[in-house]
Design an enzyme around this catalytic site. Structure first.
Site, short mmCIF file in Angstrom:
data_model
loop_
_atom_site.label_atom_id
_atom_site.label_comp_id
_atom_site.label_asym_id
_atom_site.label_seq_id
_atom_site.Cartn_x
_atom_site.Cartn_y
_atom_site.Cartn_z
N ASN A 37 -17.90 -36.85 -43.91
CA ASN A 37 -18.96 -36.90 -44.92
C ASN A 37 -18.89 -35.72 -45.89
O ASN A 37 -18.91 -34.56 -45.49
CB ASN A 37 -20.32 -36.89 -44.20
CG ASN A 37 -21.43 -37.45 -45.05
OD1 ASN A 37 -21.19 -38.00 -46.12
ND2 ASN A 37 -22.66 -37.32 -44.57
N HIS A 122 -33.82 -42.66 -35.81
CA HIS A 122 -34.31 -41.51 -36.58
C HIS A 122 -35.66 -41.81 -37.21
O HIS A 122 -35.74 -42.58 -38.16
CB HIS A 122 -33.38 -41.24 -37.76
CG HIS A 122 -32.13 -40.52 -37.40
ND1 HIS A 122 -31.45 -39.76 -38.30
CD2 HIS A 122 -31.44 -40.45 -36.25
CE1 HIS A 122 -30.39 -39.25 -37.72
NE2 HIS A 122 -30.35 -39.67 -36.48
N TYR A 159 -34.88 -30.26 -43.41
CA TYR A 159 -33.85 -31.16 -42.91
C TYR A 159 -34.44 -32.43 -42.28
O TYR A 159 -35.41 -32.37 -41.54
CB TYR A 159 -32.97 -30.45 -41.86
CG TYR A 159 -32.14 -31.46 -41.13
CD1 TYR A 159 -31.02 -32.00 -41.73
CD2 TYR A 159 -32.54 -31.95 -39.89
CE1 TYR A 159 -30.30 -33.00 -41.11
CE2 TYR A 159 -31.82 -32.95 -39.25
CZ TYR A 159 -30.70 -33.46 -39.87
OH TYR A 159 -30.00 -34.46 -39.26
N HIS A 212 -30.58 -28.72 -36.43
CA HIS A 212 -29.54 -28.60 -37.46
C HIS A 212 -29.11 -27.15 -37.72
O HIS A 212 -29.04 -26.71 -38.87
CB HIS A 212 -30.01 -29.29 -38.75
CG HIS A 212 -28.99 -30.25 -39.30
ND1 HIS A 212 -28.28 -30.03 -40.44
CD2 HIS A 212 -28.55 -31.44 -38.82
CE1 HIS A 212 -27.45 -31.03 -40.66
NE2 HIS A 212 -27.58 -31.90 -39.69
N HIS A 312 -22.81 -38.31 -31.36
CA HIS A 312 -23.25 -38.35 -32.76
C HIS A 312 -23.02 -39.78 -33.28
O HIS A 312 -21.97 -40.36 -33.06
CB HIS A 312 -22.37 -37.36 -33.52
CG HIS A 312 -22.69 -37.18 -34.95
ND1 HIS A 312 -21.71 -36.88 -35.87
CD2 HIS A 312 -23.86 -37.22 -35.63
CE1 HIS A 312 -22.28 -36.75 -37.06
NE2 HIS A 312 -23.58 -36.95 -36.94
N ASP A 316 -22.95 -41.78 -41.45
CA ASP A 316 -21.65 -41.41 -42.03
C ASP A 316 -20.50 -41.64 -41.05
O ASP A 316 -19.34 -41.40 -41.40
CB ASP A 316 -21.66 -39.97 -42.55
CG ASP A 316 -22.24 -38.96 -41.57
OD1 ASP A 316 -23.47 -38.95 -41.38
OD2 ASP A 316 -21.45 -38.20 -40.99
N TRP A 402 -27.17 -25.46 -43.53
CA TRP A 402 -27.86 -26.73 -43.84
C TRP A 402 -28.05 -27.54 -42.58
O TRP A 402 -27.51 -27.66 -41.66
CB TRP A 402 -27.07 -27.56 -44.85
CG TRP A 402 -27.75 -28.90 -44.96
CD1 TRP A 402 -28.96 -29.16 -45.52
CD2 TRP A 402 -27.29 -30.14 -44.44
NE1 TRP A 402 -29.29 -30.47 -45.39
CE2 TRP A 402 -28.28 -31.11 -44.72
CE3 TRP A 402 -26.13 -30.54 -43.75
CZ2 TRP A 402 -28.17 -32.45 -44.34
CZ3 TRP A 402 -26.02 -31.85 -43.37
CH2 TRP A 402 -27.02 -32.79 -43.67
C1 GCO Z 1 -27.36 -36.20 -36.77
C2 GCO Z 1 -26.74 -35.35 -37.79
C3 GCO Z 1 -26.58 -35.96 -39.11
C4 GCO Z 1 -25.71 -35.05 -39.94
C5 GCO Z 1 -24.75 -35.85 -40.73
C6 GCO Z 1 -23.90 -34.99 -41.61
O1 GCO Z 1 -27.71 -35.66 -35.76
O2 GCO Z 1 -27.44 -37.39 -36.98
O3 GCO Z 1 -27.22 -34.04 -37.75
O4 GCO Z 1 -27.76 -36.30 -39.70
O5 GCO Z 1 -26.48 -34.22 -40.73
O6 GCO Z 1 -23.99 -36.61 -39.85
O7 GCO Z 1 -22.92 -35.77 -42.21
MG MG Z 2 -27.51 -33.61 -35.66
#
Ligand code: GCO
Ligand code: MG
Length: 402
Positions: A37, A122, A159, A212, A312, A316, A402
């Site tokens: 990403n 989410h 965030y 984050h 994860h 993306d 970030w």
């Molecule tokens: C999560 C992640 C994403 C990232 C993203 C960056 O836990 O899902 O933190 O939201 O920020 O994958 O490309």
């Molecule tokens: Mg994350």
């Protein structure tokens, strides 16, 4: 048997994806995800210039040897670009092997350990009330586990706060958007969110929170303690983990479960976290950590220390990664949870797949391979759009994580 040709397909059905297609001399092909990403084209160049010329002519059944060739053979080790390129090749090779065997991928990995895979969605809102509503929507959709993020008064674009829909896309502009952060404000606000969520919905559902990489170890420990009464499933990336030792302090001060891994690529990046039992969940993904071949090593190490997986799975990571992840999750003995940010309809159309959601669980399909394809004609209708991840600055202008 030989790899006859390979090509990289870049498309943007709502967001950017990089996909590798490997074609064999027997007509069987495999698909892999290579999306990084905000840095997509770096992986495209790596694959096209440095990987594909070596692959053509190789025997696609030699998955392990090809993995070693691409990892050791590059001399330069680790890193998100290299490891995503290797992951794409590895996913495509497992896809080919499973198609040749006429089996769904999880059967090749060792067979089924569970019926379905618990996923978390989410929920986010500009304030606590909006997030509470969003969590309610996920509960109605049948989710058993929900990640909750909220705007914080006085912080610009904290965030995880979306723009009005169930999901959000952080990579939102051709140049990085500047967002804000203030740890003291967040530390006061986040526990109030979870207090409200438990008061509203009780303790039946699993709740998660993504930090984050924003807090220092001491601040993360303070947050973990403050959240203990609300029994979270985990807090994620509560401090940057390049220094794995940082988690010792957090671990010794809170029993809130800890999860780390989405920005890391190899077993070496999580080894101390796992072996010292400083974390409960390792969140490396098939895409981020060099494919199924390497993620399996990470999961096996984690199993020795009672650390569970929690891949994860943001948007993306393409449906190709999700397909592979679900086969992996269906097999892996020390499964924890799988992140599932729903893809847009446009994305789902470009990547036809056979996994399905039912009552909070995802089920991988039974088709031979990993069960995800790419519609190249449709992909061509969605050209690449430059899109960067945001940056974060504190109120005084200092650049933050970030
Ligand atoms: C999560 C992640 C994403 C990232 C993203 C960056 O836990 O899902 O933190 O939201 O920020 O994958 O490309
Ligand atoms: Mg994350």
């Amino acid at each position: 048997m030989k790899i006859l040709s390979a090509k990289v397909i870049v498309c943007s059905p709502g967001r950017n994806f990089v996909t590798l297609k490997l074609v064999t001399d027997q007509g069987v092909y495999g698909i892999g995800d290579a999306t990084l990403n905000g840095r997509e084209l770096a992986v495209v160049a790596y694959l096209e210039n440095h990987v594909i010329p070596c692959l053509v002519g190789m025997d696609p059944r030699r998955i392990e040897d090809i993995w070693q060739y691409l990892y050791r053979g590059a001399y330069w080790r680790r890193g998100p670009v290299t490891m995503r390129a290797i992951a794409a090749v590895d996913m495509a090779l497992w896809d080919i092997k499973a198609k040749l065997a006429g089996m769904p991928l999880y059967q090749l990995l060792g067979g089924r350990s569970r019926d379905g895979v618990m996923v978390y969605g989410h929920a986010n809102g500009r304030d606590i009330a909006e997030t509470v509503d969003a969590v309610g929507q996920y509960i109605e959709l049948g989710y058993q586990a929900i990640r909750a993020q909220t705007g914080v008064p006085g912080i610009k674009d904290a965030y995880g706060v979306g723009r009005g829909s169930l999901s959000y896309e952080p990579a939102d502009a051709a140049l990085p958007t500047v967002t804000g952060w203030d740890t003291a404000k967040a530390l006061r606000h986040v526990p109030q969110l979870f207090d409200k969520l438990r008061a509203t919905y009780g303790f039946e559902h699993q709740l998660l929170h993504d930090c984050h990489h924003r807090y220092t170890p001491r601040e993360a420990a303070t947050l973990g303690r403050a959240l203990e009464p609300f029994q979270l499933f985990w807090i994620e990336d509560c401090t940057p983990a390049e220094n794995q030792e940082a988690f010792r302090l957090i671990r010794h001060h809170t029993t809130t479960p800890l999860a780390v891994g989405e920005v890391f690529n190899t077993i070496w990046d999580v080894k101390d976290l796992i072996q010292n039992q400083w974390i409960d969940f390792v969140r490396c993904s098939v895409l981020g950590a060099g494919g199924i071949t390497h993620l399996r090593r990470i999961a096996d190490l984690a199993a020795l220390y009672q650390v569970r997986t929690g891949s994860h799975g943001a948007t993306d990571l393409s449906p190709v990664t999700m397909g592979c992840a679900l086969h992996f999750d269906t097999w892996v003995p020390n499964f924890g949870i799988q992140e599932y940010m729903r893809h847009s309809d446009a994305t789902d159309e470009v990547f036809p797949h056979d996994y399905r959601f039912e009552r909070g669980l995802l089920y991988c399909g039974e088709a031979p391979g990993h069960g995800v394809d790419i519609d190249e004609a449709l992909a061509a209708k969605h050209p690449y759009q430059p899109a960067c991840l945001p940056v974060t600055r504190l109120e005084d202008g200092t650049l933050w994580n970030w």
